[in-house]
Motif scaffolding. Structure first.
Motif, mmCIF file in Angstrom:
data_model
loop_
_atom_site.group_PDB
_atom_site.id
_atom_site.type_symbol
_atom_site.label_atom_id
_atom_site.label_comp_id
_atom_site.label_asym_id
_atom_site.label_seq_id
_atom_site.Cartn_x
_atom_site.Cartn_y
_atom_site.Cartn_z
ATOM 1 N N VAL A 1 -57.358 1.174 -16.679
ATOM 2 C CA VAL A 1 -56.323 1.363 -18.848
ATOM 3 C C VAL A 1 -55.662 2.125 -17.895
ATOM 4 C CG1 VAL A 1 -57.413 2.992 -19.336
ATOM 5 C CG2 VAL A 1 -56.289 1.405 -21.493
ATOM 6 N N ALA A 2 -55.701 3.567 -17.235
ATOM 7 C CA ALA A 2 -55.571 3.976 -16.515
ATOM 8 C C ALA A 2 -53.849 3.424 -15.373
ATOM 9 C CB ALA A 2 -55.869 4.805 -15.862
ATOM 10 N N GLY A 3 -53.617 2.515 -15.583
ATOM 11 C CA GLY A 3 -52.935 1.372 -14.599
ATOM 12 C C GLY A 3 -51.813 0.654 -16.034
ATOM 13 N N TYR A 4 -52.868 -0.333 -16.130
ATOM 14 C CA TYR A 4 -52.321 -1.140 -17.082
ATOM 15 C C TYR A 4 -52.164 -0.877 -18.024
ATOM 16 C CZ TYR A 4 -53.196 -6.556 -18.340
ATOM 17 O OH TYR A 4 -53.208 -7.457 -18.367
ATOM 18 N N LEU A 5 -52.345 0.534 -19.118
ATOM 19 C CA LEU A 5 -51.478 0.802 -20.168
ATOM 20 C C LEU A 5 -49.961 1.402 -20.027
ATOM 21 C CD1 LEU A 5 -51.506 1.440 -23.307
ATOM 22 C CD2 LEU A 5 -52.706 4.001 -22.227
ATOM 23 N N PRO A 6 -49.654 1.570 -18.725
ATOM 24 C CA PRO A 6 -48.652 2.341 -18.449
ATOM 25 C C PRO A 6 -47.932 0.970 -18.026
ATOM 26 C CG PRO A 6 -49.664 3.406 -17.120
ATOM 27 C CD PRO A 6 -51.048 2.796 -18.133
ATOM 28 N N MET A 7 -48.237 0.337 -17.131
ATOM 29 C CA MET A 7 -47.642 -1.231 -17.595
ATOM 30 C C MET A 7 -46.853 -1.643 -18.528
ATOM 31 S SD MET A 7 -46.778 -1.103 -14.050
ATOM 32 C CE MET A 7 -46.021 -2.432 -13.461
ATOM 33 N N ALA A 8 -48.453 -2.096 -20.089
ATOM 34 C CA ALA A 8 -48.260 -2.685 -21.522
ATOM 35 C C ALA A 8 -46.703 -1.958 -21.910
ATOM 36 C CB ALA A 8 -49.236 -2.608 -21.360
ATOM 37 N N VAL A 9 -46.974 -0.489 -21.411
ATOM 38 C CA VAL A 9 -44.979 0.636 -22.399
ATOM 39 C C VAL A 9 -44.536 0.743 -21.870
ATOM 40 C CG1 VAL A 9 -45.084 2.608 -23.372
ATOM 41 C CG2 VAL A 9 -47.935 2.643 -23.276
ATOM 42 N N LEU A 10 -44.755 -0.208 -20.581
ATOM 43 C CA LEU A 10 -42.964 0.156 -19.691
ATOM 44 C C LEU A 10 -42.714 -1.223 -20.583
ATOM 45 C CD1 LEU A 10 -43.733 1.798 -16.418
ATOM 46 C CD2 LEU A 10 -42.291 2.350 -17.947
ATOM 47 N N SER A 11 -42.883 -1.995 -20.173
ATOM 48 C CA SER A 11 -42.602 -3.452 -20.574
ATOM 49 C C SER A 11 -42.502 -4.215 -22.122
ATOM 50 C CB SER A 11 -43.872 -4.753 -20.107
ATOM 51 O OG SER A 11 -45.154 -5.099 -21.139
ATOM 52 N N LEU A 12 -43.066 -3.026 -22.923
ATOM 53 C CA LEU A 12 -42.247 -3.682 -24.418
ATOM 54 C C LEU A 12 -40.750 -3.752 -24.634
ATOM 55 C CD1 LEU A 12 -44.251 -0.832 -26.081
ATOM 56 C CD2 LEU A 12 -44.655 -3.355 -26.346
ATOM 57 N N PRO A 13 -40.100 -3.224 -23.916
ATOM 58 C CA PRO A 13 -38.959 -3.431 -24.201
ATOM 59 C C PRO A 13 -38.661 -4.970 -23.837
ATOM 60 C CG PRO A 13 -38.695 -1.729 -23.193
ATOM 61 C CD PRO A 13 -39.559 -2.117 -23.081
ATOM 62 N N ALA A 14 -39.291 -5.411 -23.109
ATOM 63 C CA ALA A 14 -38.997 -6.986 -22.679
ATOM 64 C C ALA A 14 -39.599 -7.577 -24.341
ATOM 65 C CB ALA A 14 -40.119 -7.764 -21.915
ATOM 66 N N PHE A 15 -39.360 -7.027 -24.801
ATOM 67 C CA PHE A 15 -39.527 -7.903 -26.310
ATOM 68 C C PHE A 15 -38.376 -8.061 -27.375
ATOM 69 C CE2 PHE A 15 -44.217 -7.104 -25.959
ATOM 70 C CZ PHE A 15 -44.823 -8.715 -26.142
ATOM 71 N N ALA A 16 -37.903 -7.060 -26.674
ATOM 72 C CA ALA A 16 -36.725 -7.063 -27.661
ATOM 73 C C ALA A 16 -36.002 -7.867 -27.376
ATOM 74 C CB ALA A 16 -36.143 -5.348 -27.499
#
Length: 164
Positions: free
Chosen positions: A110-125
């Motif tokens: 989760v320590a690597g997966y969570l930051p990637m998920a957060v950084l990719s949130l603008p893709a939704f926009a």
């Protein structure tokens, strides 16, 4: 002191494995999206692939089994298997002596997966005309399920298997 260094090293390995699992998952989603979709520029296409990848995580929470979206449920195990593999590799690398220790080590992805998920949130926009990120509840659900729940559960299960 050696235990603290070992825990830090294990967390680094878990973070690295989690980030790799995320990148591999998006790469698979990109290829699948390329096979099933068309149109748009390369940036918009990548953003759509990331949204497609997150649909793999969200399929239990969102009724996607409509006629046109059944493909999401078919490919949902991709993210589960990648996280399981990442947790398994992390626990193997840390020589987890028990199933419980293996679960803890595997869940560290989760320590690597969570930051990637957060950084990719603008893709939704970028991918969706009106961004679901405007709704705080939707954003929290996306981050909670994709960035925390899936890595903890499936990374932990992979680690648990490696520790047994």
């Amino acid at each position: 002191m050696a235990s603290a260094n070992g825990d830090r090293d294990g967390l680094r390995k878990g973070a690295r494995a989690g980030a790799v699992a995320w990148v591999l998952g998006v790469a698979v989603a990109f290829v699948l999206w390329w096979l099933f979709a068309s149109g748009g520029g390369p940036i918009r296409f990548l953003a759509s692939a990331i949204v497609f990848y997150y649909a793999f995580h969200l399929w239990p929470a969102v009724p996607l089994l409509t006629a046109g979206n059944a493909i999401f449920a078919v490919f949902a195990p991709i993210s589960m298997l990648l996280l399981f593999w990442a947790g398994f590799r992390t626990a193997i690398g840390a020589d987890a002596p028990t199933g419980a220790d293996g679960f803890r080590r595997g869940a560290s992805v989760v320590a690597g997966y969570l930051p990637m998920a957060v950084l990719s949130l603008p893709a939704f926009a970028l991918s969706v005309g009106t961004s679901p990120l405007a709704d705080l509840f939707s954003t929290a659900a996306i981050v909670g399920i994709t960035g925390v729940a899936f890595p903890l559960v499936f990374g932990g299960l992979g680690g648990w298997l490696a520790g047994r």
